[in-house]
Design a protein around this motif. Structure first.
Motif, mmCIF file in Angstrom:
data_model
loop_
_atom_site.group_PDB
_atom_site.id
_atom_site.type_symbol
_atom_site.label_atom_id
_atom_site.label_comp_id
_atom_site.label_asym_id
_atom_site.label_seq_id
_atom_site.Cartn_x
_atom_site.Cartn_y
_atom_site.Cartn_z
ATOM 1 N N LEU A 9 7.553 -2.196 2.192
ATOM 2 C CA LEU A 9 6.104 -2.104 2.366
ATOM 3 C C LEU A 9 5.472 -3.314 1.703
ATOM 4 C CD1 LEU A 9 5.362 1.640 1.542
ATOM 5 C CD2 LEU A 9 5.064 0.528 3.750
ATOM 6 N N LEU A 19 4.752 -1.819 7.246
ATOM 7 C CA LEU A 19 6.078 -1.223 7.145
ATOM 8 C C LEU A 19 7.098 -2.034 7.930
ATOM 9 C CD1 LEU A 19 8.063 1.253 6.698
ATOM 10 C CD2 LEU A 19 7.203 2.067 8.899
ATOM 11 N N VAL A 78 4.291 6.988 5.261
ATOM 12 C CA VAL A 78 5.475 6.675 4.466
ATOM 13 C C VAL A 78 5.333 7.363 3.116
ATOM 14 C CG1 VAL A 78 6.841 4.834 3.412
ATOM 15 C CG2 VAL A 78 5.660 4.418 5.589
ATOM 16 N N VAL A 88 9.700 8.577 6.550
ATOM 17 C CA VAL A 88 8.797 7.861 7.448
ATOM 18 C C VAL A 88 8.486 8.774 8.631
ATOM 19 C CG1 VAL A 88 8.484 5.856 8.939
ATOM 20 C CG2 VAL A 88 9.754 5.622 6.796
#
Length: 119
Positions: A9, A19, A78, A88
């Motif tokens: 991230l 992401l 996330v 996720v």
């Protein structure tokens, strides 16, 4: 099918979480990739919110270096569960996602969900 992947991230230019998920052969190679990514991002001045090796059932399209912001149209929730675990969840436009500092992130990505080959 569970597989090991490196979740990263970072922040986009406008401050949104971005992401990326990259599959690894095993936990050792994932940890090595994580170390390299951490060094490259630190040296490049890229702010990293999280880099985590963990397992996932999610299959995403391959990560493309240099993908432009207009390609980051896929939305994900996330959750960082611990130092080597994450979750996720793909979101559709309009799905609620409430970030929690350091734990839950609402991120975008150029990577899209692919159908599992077994489906």
């Amino acid at each position: 099918m569970l597989k090991i992947a490196l979740l990263t991230l970072t922040l986009t230019a406008d401050g949104d979480p971005r992401l990326t998920v990259t599959d690894s052969e095993d936990l050792q190679s994932c940890r090595h990739s994580k170390e390299m990514v951490d060094i490259l991002f630190e040296d490049g001045g890229i702010e990293t919110m999280a880099t985590v090796c963990g397992t996932t059932e999610l299959t995403l399209s391959p990560f493309e270096h240099g993908a432009t912001a207009d390609r980051e149209i896929h939305l994900y929730r996330v959750e960082i569960l611990d130092e080597e675990a994450y979750s996720v969840t793909p979101l559709t436009k309009g799905d609620a996602c409430t970030p929690t500092e350091g734990i839950v992130f609402c991120a975008r990505s150029s990577q899209e969900v692919l159908q599992d080959a077994q489906d």
